[in-house]
Design a protein around this motif. Sequence first.
Motif, short mmCIF file in Angstrom:
data_model
loop_
_atom_site.label_atom_id
_atom_site.label_comp_id
_atom_site.label_asym_id
_atom_site.label_seq_id
_atom_site.Cartn_x
_atom_site.Cartn_y
_atom_site.Cartn_z
N UNK A 93 0.83 -1.20 0.00
CA UNK A 93 0.00 0.00 0.00
C UNK A 93 0.87 1.25 0.00
N UNK A 94 0.50 2.21 -0.85
CA UNK A 94 1.12 3.53 -0.83
C UNK A 94 0.17 4.52 -0.17
N UNK A 95 -0.94 4.75 -0.84
CA UNK A 95 -1.97 5.66 -0.33
C UNK A 95 -3.31 4.95 -0.49
N UNK A 96 -4.05 4.85 0.58
CA UNK A 96 -5.36 4.21 0.47
C UNK A 96 -6.37 5.24 -0.02
N UNK A 97 -6.71 5.12 -1.29
CA UNK A 97 -7.65 6.07 -1.87
C UNK A 97 -9.08 5.53 -1.79
N UNK A 98 -10.00 6.41 -1.44
CA UNK A 98 -11.41 6.08 -1.48
C UNK A 98 -12.13 7.18 -2.28
N UNK A 99 -13.13 6.83 -3.06
CA UNK A 99 -13.83 7.82 -3.89
C UNK A 99 -14.33 9.01 -3.08
N UNK A 100 -14.12 10.20 -3.64
CA UNK A 100 -14.59 11.45 -3.05
C UNK A 100 -13.99 11.74 -1.67
N UNK A 101 -12.83 11.17 -1.39
CA UNK A 101 -12.19 11.45 -0.10
C UNK A 101 -11.75 12.91 0.01
N UNK A 102 -11.50 13.53 -1.14
CA UNK A 102 -11.20 14.95 -1.20
C UNK A 102 -11.94 15.55 -2.40
N UNK A 103 -12.24 16.84 -2.31
CA UNK A 103 -12.89 17.49 -3.45
C UNK A 103 -11.93 17.70 -4.61
N UNK A 104 -10.67 17.96 -4.28
CA UNK A 104 -9.69 18.28 -5.33
C UNK A 104 -8.36 17.64 -4.98
N UNK A 105 -7.82 16.87 -5.89
CA UNK A 105 -6.50 16.27 -5.71
C UNK A 105 -5.53 16.90 -6.71
N UNK A 106 -4.46 17.47 -6.19
CA UNK A 106 -3.40 18.00 -7.04
C UNK A 106 -2.27 17.00 -7.12
N UNK A 107 -1.57 16.99 -8.23
CA UNK A 107 -0.47 16.06 -8.43
C UNK A 107 0.72 16.79 -9.03
N UNK A 108 1.90 16.50 -8.50
CA UNK A 108 3.14 17.01 -9.08
C UNK A 108 4.04 15.81 -9.32
N UNK A 109 4.38 15.58 -10.58
CA UNK A 109 5.18 14.41 -10.93
C UNK A 109 6.37 14.83 -11.77
N UNK A 110 7.47 14.11 -11.59
CA UNK A 110 8.65 14.31 -12.41
C UNK A 110 9.08 13.00 -13.03
N UNK A 111 9.28 12.98 -14.35
CA UNK A 111 9.75 11.76 -15.01
C UNK A 111 8.82 10.59 -14.79
N UNK A 112 9.40 9.46 -14.39
CA UNK A 112 8.62 8.25 -14.20
C UNK A 112 7.74 8.30 -12.95
N UNK A 113 7.84 9.37 -12.18
CA UNK A 113 6.98 9.54 -11.02
C UNK A 113 5.52 9.75 -11.38
N UNK A 114 5.22 9.84 -12.67
CA UNK A 114 3.83 9.98 -13.09
C UNK A 114 3.05 8.69 -12.93
N UNK A 115 3.73 7.56 -12.79
CA UNK A 115 3.05 6.27 -12.79
C UNK A 115 2.01 6.12 -11.68
N UNK A 116 2.36 6.36 -10.40
CA UNK A 116 1.31 6.26 -9.37
C UNK A 116 0.23 7.32 -9.52
N UNK A 117 0.58 8.47 -10.11
CA UNK A 117 -0.42 9.50 -10.35
C UNK A 117 -1.46 9.01 -11.34
N UNK A 118 -0.98 8.34 -12.37
CA UNK A 118 -1.89 7.79 -13.38
C UNK A 118 -2.81 6.74 -12.77
N UNK A 119 -2.26 5.94 -11.86
CA UNK A 119 -3.07 4.90 -11.21
C UNK A 119 -4.23 5.53 -10.45
N UNK A 120 -3.94 6.59 -9.69
CA UNK A 120 -4.98 7.27 -8.92
C UNK A 120 -5.96 7.99 -9.85
#
Length: 327
Positions: free
Chosen positions: A178-205
């Motif tokens: 587990x990295x981050x336990x995401x549940x639907x609508x847990x936040x109104x707005x999720x921001x993401x900052x990714x560099x290089x291959x760090x986009x992969x978990x962002x894409x998953x979420x």
Amino acid sequence: MSIFFRKLAKSAPLAFTNTFKSSNNYTSYGSKASYGAFAALSGGISLYYFNSSSNLAYLDSSDENAAEKMALSPDKWLEFKLHETANVSHNTKLYRFTFDPDVKLGLDIASCILTRAPTGQNDEGKTKYVIRPYTPISDPDSKGYFDLMIKIYPEGKMSQHFAKLRPGDVLEVKGPIEKLRYTPNMKKHIGMIAGGSGVTPMLQVAEAILKNPDDKTQVSLIYANVSPDDILLKQKLDILATSHPNFKVFYTVDNPSENWKGGVGYVSNDMVSKGLPVPSNDTLVLVCGPPGMMEHISGNKAKDYSQGELSGVLKELGYTEEMVYKF
């Protein structure tokens, strides 16, 4: 399946060769010393293990999933057969591994898997392994297969193992972690900052949010790379942005091409202020990238791999530790 798989590879035009070259005096996109920490697309930490035991804590299956058979095991290493590969660039490949077509892999959002390969024996004659975490780029709900995107480093112990794999060979896998336990609508707005291959978990979420019609979360991604050619899965991200009004993506590069229309330079206070949600209890900002970038944006994780103290751009703009998650 093969046609789709190769289309996926073509939708991911990236040139990793330049991604980790030094740029000025800012190390966020990597000196040679940082490549090992980012060899895994998950952005996780490279670890060596000398036996099959592990001191990592794994995600417990929820009651809902307990009755459903999953391909992964958190307690033992299992073998998955390589079905096919597809070239993404001269040194990057997609690998598709298959299993029972009626079974899901068993990933939660957001989690990754561990892979391992033998590297010889220790002084006691026991097998020594190199272990790397990776985030599959396939849909966690897919049955019978998962896809990994791997850059082959000349000195990368795990990536060199991948380079030698041929269809029919097997890969040892364990998880999920587990990295981050995401549940639907847990936040109104999720921001993401990714560099290089760090986009992969962002894409998953992001994909988990966008495919769920009941999830109204707004998602904003700032994605930084050295050059336009280094942008991972740009075509896929652009399609998601044009087809989902609750997903926005902003690209910035160090070395823009002549026709580049995105941002230029490292992720700045101004980019974050304009592109991400303002600090609030309904906001969560996810960060994943090379160590220098992490230090600049949010501060790196602590030595014990906990979240650590918040610093950098996000702290300057008023975000708190509760509003930020570091992959």
